[in-house]
Design a protein around this motif. Structure first.
Motif, PDB file in Angstrom:
ATOM      1  N   LEU A  27      36.164 -19.825  36.779  1.00  0.00           N
ATOM      2  CA  LEU A  27      35.580 -18.984  37.493  1.00  0.00           C
ATOM      3  C   LEU A  27      34.372 -19.977  38.559  1.00  0.00           C
ATOM      4  O   LEU A  27      33.652 -20.524  37.912  1.00  0.00           O
ATOM      5  CB  LEU A  27      35.222 -17.673  36.443  1.00  0.00           C
ATOM      6  N   HIS A  28      34.584 -19.710  39.744  1.00  0.00           N
ATOM      7  CA  HIS A  28      33.807 -20.627  40.537  1.00  0.00           C
ATOM      8  C   HIS A  28      32.270 -18.599  41.310  1.00  0.00           C
ATOM      9  O   HIS A  28      32.772 -18.298  41.964  1.00  0.00           O
ATOM     10  CB  HIS A  28      33.908 -21.056  41.988  1.00  0.00           C
ATOM     11  N   ILE A  29      31.148 -18.949  41.241  1.00  0.00           N
ATOM     12  CA  ILE A  29      30.526 -18.231  40.914  1.00  0.00           C
ATOM     13  C   ILE A  29      29.608 -18.907  42.311  1.00  0.00           C
ATOM     14  O   ILE A  29      29.250 -20.291  41.681  1.00  0.00           O
ATOM     15  CB  ILE A  29      29.896 -17.864  40.214  1.00  0.00           C
ATOM     16  N   TYR A  30      29.289 -18.235  43.519  1.00  0.00           N
ATOM     17  CA  TYR A  30      28.204 -18.434  44.558  1.00  0.00           C
ATOM     18  C   TYR A  30      27.095 -17.169  44.719  1.00  0.00           C
ATOM     19  O   TYR A  30      26.945 -16.035  44.480  1.00  0.00           O
ATOM     20  CB  TYR A  30      28.672 -18.501  45.465  1.00  0.00           C
ATOM     21  N   ALA A  31      25.795 -16.983  44.110  1.00  0.00           N
ATOM     22  CA  ALA A  31      24.874 -16.954  43.593  1.00  0.00           C
ATOM     23  C   ALA A  31      23.810 -17.001  43.685  1.00  0.00           C
ATOM     24  O   ALA A  31      23.429 -18.194  44.071  1.00  0.00           O
ATOM     25  CB  ALA A  31      25.020 -16.848  42.468  1.00  0.00           C
ATOM     26  N   TRP A  32      22.283 -15.912  43.995  1.00  0.00           N
ATOM     27  CA  TRP A  32      21.435 -16.422  44.196  1.00  0.00           C
ATOM     28  C   TRP A  32      20.630 -17.369  43.851  1.00  0.00           C
ATOM     29  O   TRP A  32      20.966 -17.550  42.322  1.00  0.00           O
ATOM     30  CB  TRP A  32      19.907 -14.773  45.025  1.00  0.00           C
ATOM     31  N   ALA A  33      20.000 -18.063  44.026  1.00  0.00           N
ATOM     32  CA  ALA A  33      19.043 -19.503  43.115  1.00  0.00           C
ATOM     33  C   ALA A  33      18.202 -18.235  42.615  1.00  0.00           C
ATOM     34  O   ALA A  33      16.887 -17.014  42.642  1.00  0.00           O
ATOM     35  CB  ALA A  33      18.323 -20.083  43.443  1.00  0.00           C
ATOM     36  N   SER A  34      18.423 -18.688  41.275  1.00  0.00           N
ATOM     37  CA  SER A  34      16.995 -17.962  40.080  1.00  0.00           C
ATOM     38  C   SER A  34      17.255 -16.760  39.572  1.00  0.00           C
ATOM     39  O   SER A  34      17.097 -16.114  38.143  1.00  0.00           O
ATOM     40  CB  SER A  34      15.484 -18.192  40.407  1.00  0.00           C
ATOM     41  N   GLU A  35      18.861 -15.918  40.012  1.00  0.00           N
ATOM     42  CA  GLU A  35      18.592 -14.799  39.821  1.00  0.00           C
ATOM     43  C   GLU A  35      19.391 -14.781  38.744  1.00  0.00           C
ATOM     44  O   GLU A  35      19.633 -13.909  38.299  1.00  0.00           O
ATOM     45  CB  GLU A  35      19.126 -14.108  40.723  1.00  0.00           C
ATOM     46  N   LEU A  36      20.819 -15.029  38.218  1.00  0.00           N
ATOM     47  CA  LEU A  36      21.664 -15.552  37.557  1.00  0.00           C
ATOM     48  C   LEU A  36      21.694 -16.444  36.471  1.00  0.00           C
ATOM     49  O   LEU A  36      22.046 -17.636  36.393  1.00  0.00           O
ATOM     50  CB  LEU A  36      23.370 -15.292  37.774  1.00  0.00           C
ATOM     51  N   PRO A  37      21.324 -16.029  35.240  1.00  0.00           N
ATOM     52  CA  PRO A  37      20.286 -17.047  34.675  1.00  0.00           C
ATOM     53  C   PRO A  37      21.518 -18.234  34.059  1.00  0.00           C
ATOM     54  O   PRO A  37      23.134 -17.373  33.316  1.00  0.00           O
ATOM     55  CB  PRO A  37      20.032 -16.380  33.066  1.00  0.00           C
ATOM     56  N   GLN A  38      21.770 -19.159  33.436  1.00  0.00           N
ATOM     57  CA  GLN A  38      22.783 -20.402  33.663  1.00  0.00           C
ATOM     58  C   GLN A  38      23.893 -19.884  31.820  1.00  0.00           C
ATOM     59  O   GLN A  38      24.535 -20.043  31.936  1.00  0.00           O
ATOM     60  CB  GLN A  38      21.945 -21.475  33.380  1.00  0.00           C
ATOM     61  N   GLU A  39      21.938 -19.126  31.622  1.00  0.00           N
ATOM     62  CA  GLU A  39      22.859 -18.832  29.497  1.00  0.00           C
ATOM     63  C   GLU A  39      23.239 -17.896  29.557  1.00  0.00           C
ATOM     64  O   GLU A  39      23.920 -17.670  28.672  1.00  0.00           O
ATOM     65  CB  GLU A  39      21.246 -18.693  28.658  1.00  0.00           C
ATOM     66  N   ILE A  40      23.368 -16.923  30.450  1.00  0.00           N
ATOM     67  CA  ILE A  40      24.544 -15.990  30.816  1.00  0.00           C
ATOM     68  C   ILE A  40      25.785 -16.033  31.033  1.00  0.00           C
ATOM     69  O   ILE A  40      26.356 -16.047  30.524  1.00  0.00           O
ATOM     70  CB  ILE A  40      23.892 -14.810  31.536  1.00  0.00           C
TER      71      ILE A  40
END
Length: 344
Positions: A27-40
């Motif tokens: 799965l390759h995700i492109y997300a807003w910086a700081s909105e999707l925590p790496q831990e999740i």
């Protein structure tokens, strides 16, 4: 012979391992910086066995440019509300199969039929927030309530605007008493001239570490997305976030699957995962953002659930603008922004 047999067995195991690795879901995700925590993201990968990579961006326009160019390589993107409209018009998003998203039922009532994507046909809301300003009381002696402070010459060199066209125009329009997201040429031009005038006192445009700038005191005032400064508010009590009296704006960021995504099933699994109340609560707590899952809010620590920078009181939201696709007027904004950025 024994050594040769052992070698064959070892080689077979290595090849089998390689085959398993090669066949694993990605799965390759492109997300807003700081909105999707790496831990999740890591939790999801651990639970599902799906190998996840995540890249981040600091503007919808950057993300849209990649999708418009074709083979972006992303399976999941996180557009804001008006961006969903634009991407749908361009045929760049996959229509969602809700049968693959049983946890969509957890979406809060206020987000079930949003105007920009009725019925979540192409996107699923993830978090919401506001655009306002943050200031440091070390160099701002009186509480700030208005965008006008960002044009005040006493803060020359220590005012920073978001390096984002439509975000900058929120302030440029509202400081003139106009609606952010207008499509009227004369109003856009008036805002353009205000933003050009503002450049005389600007320290710069910044969409990446503006929170750190105001926390350190290098900036006195910054235009801000609340989700990028809420953690800083906890760490530095001298920094304050304000929805300006002129209105500010509300935004919703959600997940969508690009038309050319290769790992569609994995994308569905992630969207469904993030809609679990316990996962949504963990994501909201880590990112200090407002969740769209009502049941998740009840799971949040009191200091997050009652933080007015994250969940503003209703009376603070009465005048906020909600920017939707401006259609052909986008060219006027783009031309005006070029004038602003090139002005001396």
């Amino acid at each position: 012979m024994l050594k040769y047999g052992m070698l064959l067995a070892t080689t077979s195991l290595l090849l089998a391992g390689t085959a398993l690795t090669a066949s694993a879901e990605e799965l390759h995700i492109y997300a807003w910086a700081s909105e999707l925590p790496q831990e999740i993201v890591d939790d999801f990968a651990k639970e599902t066995g799906i190998a996840v990579t995540m890249d981040t961006y600091d503007s919808n326009e950057t993300m849209m440019a990649k999708l418009s160019a074709g083979a972006s390589g992303y399976d999941l993107v996180e557009p804001s509300q008006y961006t969903v409209q634009v991407l749908v018009k361009q045929g760049l998003l996959t229509e969602l199969d809700h049968a693959k998203l049983p946890n969509l039922a957890n979406l809060g009532a206020a987000f079930k039929d949003v105007s920009y994507d009725p019925g979540q046909k192409f996107s699923v809301p993830y978090i919401w927030g506001t655009t306002g300003l943050a200031y440091n009381e070390d160099c701002v002696k009186q509480p700030i309530t208005s965008w006008k402070a960002m044009w005040d010459p006493q803060y020359e060199g220590r005012v920073y605007m978001l390096d984002n066209m439509l975000a900058a125009y929120i302030a440029g329009l509202q400081v003139n008493g106009l609606h952010a997201g207008t499509d009227k040429p004369e109003e856009i031009e008036k805002a353009t001239q205000s933003l050009i005038e503002q450049k005389k006192i600007l320290g710069g445009y910044n969409s990446s570490n503006f929170g750190e700038l105001v926390a350190s005191g290098e900036a006195c005032i910054v235009q801000a997305w609340n989700s990028n400064v809420t953690q800083i508010l906890d760490e530095n009590p001298k920094v304050h976030y304000v929805i300006p009296e002129e209105g500010g704006s509300m935004w919703i960021d959600g997940f969508a699957i690009p038309k050319n995504a290769k790992n569609v099933d994995a994308a569905y699994k992630f969207i469904d995962y993030i809609m679990k109340p316990e996962v949504a609560a963990k994501a909201a707590n880590l990112s200090k953002s407002a969740t769209v899952v009502d049941a998740a809010k009840a799971l949040l620590p009191k200091e997050v659930a009652e933080n007015q920078a994250i969940y503003p009181p209703a009376d603070k939201l009465t005048k906020v603008d909600f920017i939707l696709d401006v259609g052909d007027a986008m060219k006027l904004y783009q031309d005006g922004w070029t004038k602003v950025k090139t002005a001396q």
